[in-house]
Write a protein that holds these residues in place. Structure first.
Motif, PDB file in Angstrom:
ATOM      1  N   SER A  49     -14.500 -46.812 -21.938  1.00 43.06           N
ATOM      2  CA  SER A  49     -15.336 -46.620 -23.125  1.00 43.06           C
ATOM      3  C   SER A  49     -16.426 -45.585 -22.867  1.00 43.06           C
ATOM      4  CB  SER A  49     -15.984 -47.961 -23.520  1.00 43.06           C
ATOM      5  OG  SER A  49     -17.047 -47.752 -24.423  1.00 43.06           O
ATOM      6  N   GLU A  50     -16.378 -44.487 -23.605  1.00 45.49           N
ATOM      7  CA  GLU A  50     -17.397 -43.448 -23.435  1.00 45.49           C
ATOM      8  C   GLU A  50     -18.786 -43.924 -23.845  1.00 45.49           C
ATOM      9  OE1 GLU A  50     -19.398 -40.370 -22.265  1.00 45.49           O
ATOM     10  OE2 GLU A  50     -17.256 -40.567 -21.835  1.00 45.49           O
ATOM     11  N   PRO A  51     -18.963 -44.699 -24.940  1.00 45.06           N
ATOM     12  CA  PRO A  51     -20.307 -45.204 -25.251  1.00 45.06           C
ATOM     13  C   PRO A  51     -20.896 -46.081 -24.139  1.00 45.06           C
ATOM     14  CG  PRO A  51     -18.923 -45.347 -27.194  1.00 45.06           C
ATOM     15  CD  PRO A  51     -18.021 -44.974 -26.052  1.00 45.06           C
ATOM     16  N   MET A  52     -20.072 -46.873 -23.474  1.00 47.47           N
ATOM     17  CA  MET A  52     -20.560 -47.637 -22.330  1.00 47.47           C
ATOM     18  C   MET A  52     -21.003 -46.696 -21.213  1.00 47.47           C
ATOM     19  SD  MET A  52     -20.434 -51.057 -22.522  1.00 47.47           S
ATOM     20  CE  MET A  52     -19.599 -52.407 -23.392  1.00 47.47           C
ATOM     21  N   LEU A  53     -20.187 -45.695 -20.933  1.00 48.99           N
ATOM     22  CA  LEU A  53     -20.506 -44.750 -19.866  1.00 48.99           C
ATOM     23  C   LEU A  53     -21.783 -43.981 -20.157  1.00 48.99           C
ATOM     24  CD1 LEU A  53     -16.914 -43.390 -19.195  1.00 48.99           C
ATOM     25  CD2 LEU A  53     -18.270 -44.793 -17.634  1.00 48.99           C
ATOM     26  N   ALA A  54     -22.005 -43.633 -21.420  1.00 44.47           N
ATOM     27  CA  ALA A  54     -23.218 -42.889 -21.779  1.00 44.47           C
ATOM     28  C   ALA A  54     -24.463 -43.685 -21.394  1.00 44.47           C
ATOM     29  CB  ALA A  54     -23.213 -42.581 -23.272  1.00 44.47           C
ATOM     30  N   ARG A  55     -24.440 -44.980 -21.615  1.00 50.32           N
ATOM     31  CA  ARG A  55     -25.582 -45.814 -21.255  1.00 50.32           C
ATOM     32  C   ARG A  55     -25.705 -45.979 -19.749  1.00 50.32           C
ATOM     33  NH1 ARG A  55     -24.297 -46.319 -26.193  1.00 50.32           N
ATOM     34  NH2 ARG A  55     -25.792 -47.009 -27.755  1.00 50.32           N
ATOM     35  N   ALA A  56     -24.570 -46.080 -19.081  1.00 47.32           N
ATOM     36  CA  ALA A  56     -24.603 -46.208 -17.627  1.00 47.32           C
ATOM     37  C   ALA A  56     -25.175 -44.955 -16.979  1.00 47.32           C
ATOM     38  CB  ALA A  56     -23.191 -46.478 -17.103  1.00 47.32           C
ATOM     39  N   ARG A  57     -24.829 -43.795 -17.502  1.00 46.72           N
ATOM     40  CA  ARG A  57     -25.322 -42.533 -16.916  1.00 46.72           C
ATOM     41  C   ARG A  57     -26.824 -42.386 -17.082  1.00 46.72           C
ATOM     42  NH1 ARG A  57     -20.249 -40.125 -19.643  1.00 46.72           N
ATOM     43  NH2 ARG A  57     -18.742 -40.097 -17.915  1.00 46.72           N
ATOM     44  N   VAL A  58     -27.366 -42.878 -18.182  1.00 46.02           N
ATOM     45  CA  VAL A  58     -28.821 -42.863 -18.363  1.00 46.02           C
ATOM     46  C   VAL A  58     -29.483 -43.832 -17.383  1.00 46.02           C
ATOM     47  CG1 VAL A  58     -30.690 -43.424 -19.961  1.00 46.02           C
ATOM     48  CG2 VAL A  58     -28.703 -42.134 -20.771  1.00 46.02           C
ATOM     49  N   LYS A  59     -28.879 -44.987 -17.204  1.00 45.01           N
ATOM     50  CA  LYS A  59     -29.433 -46.017 -16.336  1.00 45.01           C
ATOM     51  C   LYS A  59     -29.387 -45.600 -14.863  1.00 45.01           C
ATOM     52  CE  LYS A  59     -28.237 -50.157 -17.532  1.00 45.01           C
ATOM     53  NZ  LYS A  59     -27.424 -51.385 -17.753  1.00 45.01           N
ATOM     54  N   LEU A  60     -28.292 -44.927 -14.470  1.00 44.31           N
ATOM     55  CA  LEU A  60     -28.075 -44.580 -13.062  1.00 44.31           C
ATOM     56  C   LEU A  60     -27.662 -43.108 -12.954  1.00 44.31           C
ATOM     57  CD1 LEU A  60     -26.032 -47.749 -12.007  1.00 44.31           C
ATOM     58  CD2 LEU A  60     -28.376 -47.211 -11.333  1.00 44.31           C
ATOM     59  N   PRO A  61     -28.611 -42.187 -13.088  1.00 45.95           N
ATOM     60  CA  PRO A  61     -28.259 -40.764 -13.063  1.00 45.95           C
ATOM     61  C   PRO A  61     -27.680 -40.295 -11.739  1.00 45.95           C
ATOM     62  CG  PRO A  61     -30.647 -41.069 -13.045  1.00 45.95           C
ATOM     63  CD  PRO A  61     -30.048 -42.402 -13.328  1.00 45.95           C
ATOM     64  N   GLY A  62     -27.894 -41.038 -10.662  1.00 45.68           N
ATOM     65  CA  GLY A  62     -27.375 -40.631  -9.363  1.00 45.68           C
ATOM     66  C   GLY A  62     -25.978 -41.128  -9.060  1.00 45.68           C
ATOM     67  N   VAL A  63     -25.365 -41.863 -10.004  1.00 48.55           N
ATOM     68  CA  VAL A  63     -24.031 -42.417  -9.798  1.00 48.55           C
ATOM     69  C   VAL A  63     -23.023 -41.622 -10.621  1.00 48.55           C
ATOM     70  CG1 VAL A  63     -22.561 -44.455 -10.173  1.00 48.55           C
ATOM     71  CG2 VAL A  63     -24.876 -44.726  -9.248  1.00 48.55           C
ATOM     72  N   SER A  64     -21.854 -41.395 -10.055  1.00 43.24           N
ATOM     73  CA  SER A  64     -20.785 -40.709 -10.767  1.00 43.24           C
ATOM     74  C   SER A  64     -20.011 -41.718 -11.606  1.00 43.24           C
ATOM     75  CB  SER A  64     -19.842 -40.021  -9.771  1.00 43.24           C
ATOM     76  OG  SER A  64     -18.728 -39.453 -10.441  1.00 43.24           O
ATOM     77  N   PHE A  65     -19.930 -41.474 -12.908  1.00 40.52           N
ATOM     78  CA  PHE A  65     -19.187 -42.337 -13.815  1.00 40.52           C
ATOM     79  C   PHE A  65     -18.041 -41.553 -14.441  1.00 40.52           C
ATOM     80  CE2 PHE A  65     -23.243 -44.594 -13.656  1.00 40.52           C
ATOM     81  CZ  PHE A  65     -22.809 -45.910 -13.487  1.00 40.52           C
ATOM     82  N   LEU A  66     -16.843 -42.144 -14.388  1.00 39.53           N
ATOM     83  CA  LEU A  66     -15.627 -41.497 -14.849  1.00 39.53           C
ATOM     84  C   LEU A  66     -15.028 -42.279 -16.008  1.00 39.53           C
ATOM     85  CD1 LEU A  66     -13.972 -40.971 -11.336  1.00 39.53           C
ATOM     86  CD2 LEU A  66     -15.506 -39.392 -12.551  1.00 39.53           C
ATOM     87  N   GLN A  67     -14.439 -41.557 -16.953  1.00 36.75           N
ATOM     88  CA  GLN A  67     -13.745 -42.222 -18.044  1.00 36.75           C
ATOM     89  C   GLN A  67     -12.251 -42.282 -17.739  1.00 36.75           C
ATOM     90  OE1 GLN A  67     -13.707 -40.406 -21.953  1.00 36.75           O
ATOM     91  NE2 GLN A  67     -13.457 -42.389 -22.965  1.00 36.75           N
ATOM     92  N   ALA A  68     -11.723 -43.499 -17.637  1.00 38.77           N
ATOM     93  CA  ALA A  68     -10.297 -43.706 -17.403  1.00 38.77           C
ATOM     94  C   ALA A  68      -9.981 -45.173 -17.626  1.00 38.77           C
ATOM     95  CB  ALA A  68      -9.898 -43.289 -15.981  1.00 38.77           C
ATOM     96  N   ASP A  69      -8.708 -45.454 -17.773  1.00 37.07           N
ATOM     97  CA  ASP A  69      -8.223 -46.819 -17.909  1.00 37.07           C
ATOM     98  C   ASP A  69      -8.198 -47.471 -16.533  1.00 37.07           C
ATOM     99  OD1 ASP A  69      -6.835 -49.156 -18.400  1.00 37.07           O
ATOM    100  OD2 ASP A  69      -5.107 -48.189 -19.324  1.00 37.07           O
TER     101      ASP A  69
END
Length: 254
Positions: free
Chosen positions: A87-107
């Motif tokens: 879910s890209e909307p979930m990832l968008a919030r995660a990236r704001v919360k943890l800018p130093g972590v790499s978040f990927l969109q995939a199943d």
């Protein structure tokens, strides 16, 4: 002239992704999703240390990372974290919360990550939503390095505990909200539609080649810490549910 029905490429995985995408904006507001500082965070840290040991910079994949709560926990424990979510909307919030972590969109069932690229894989409340657990577990084994660790935290959210059965008998539900109807429809079609029992998952993990599989139901410290957020009724209901952690290792050699 009659028109033919249009074919759709959407499948159950798309519906699951869209359901959680629609919940992303308020996901952290729900008790049990966000890990509060203090006693709850300490209880989660103790569970992860018990099964994973020290982080020591090891590469950890947080599958179905959502808004990044487990990623934040694991980063604090010293792991080098990569989050993955559908879910890209979930990832968008995660990236704001943890800018130093790499978040990927995939199943999570088809990660597209390199083989033997992770020391550790963790999941929280993902397994019950899997469409094809045998294929997913084989994929996770592929991504883990030889001897790598898997830790999943999940539960049977279908089979009611005795308190739930009593409450339903005394106060039967007459209708469901649209959101709960949507959730129930998805749940009725996933692999674990009859409930994700720990022993069933353990057997599937063994079939996928995992070793040293252990089931841990000692989650009382987490449940006690969450009680203040849940309230008495919901806290009691949660304690009667079949909730667990399962840890396992990828084999050292194929």
């Amino acid at each position: 002239m009659s028109s033919l029905p249009q074919a759709s490429n959407r499948d159950l995985r798309d519906e699951i992704r869209d359901y959680w995408s629609d919940r992303a904006a308020t996901f952290d507001d729900s008790p049990g999703h966000r890990i509060t500082d203090g006693a709850e965070r300490a209880a989660w840290e103790a569970l992860f240390r018990r099964h994973l040991g020290p982080g020591e910079g090891r590469a950890l994949l947080d599958l179905a990372s959502g808004t990044g709560e487990i990623s934040r926990l694991c980063q604090g424990l010293g792991f080098s974290v990569t989050g993955l979510d559908w879910s890209e909307p979930m990832l968008a919030r995660a990236r704001v919360k943890l800018p130093g972590v790499s978040f990927l969109q995939a199943d999570a069932e088809r990660t597209m990550l390199p083989a033997a690229s992770m020391d550790v894989i963790v999941t929280r409340h993902l397994v019950w939503t899997l469409v094809d657990p045998p294929a997913a577990f084989a994929e996770w084994r592929r991504v883990l390095k030889p001897g790598g660790q898997l830790l999943l935290v999940d539960g049977d959210f279908v089979t009611p505990g005795w308190i739930t059965r009593l409450v339903r008998r005394l106060r039967p539900e007459t209708s469901l909200t649209p959101d709960r109807r949507r959730h129930a429809d998805i749940l009725s079609r996933v692999y674990f539609s009859q409930g994700a029992r720990a022993d069933h998952i353990a057997r599937l993990l063994a079939d996928a080649g995992f070793r040293d599989i252990r089931i841990d139901t000692r989650l009382g410290a987490i449940h006690r810490a969450q009680a203040a957020s849940f309230g008495l009724k919901r806290s009691l209901l949660r304690r009667t549910e079949h909730r667990y952690a399962i840890c396992a290792r990828a084999p050292l050699t194929d």
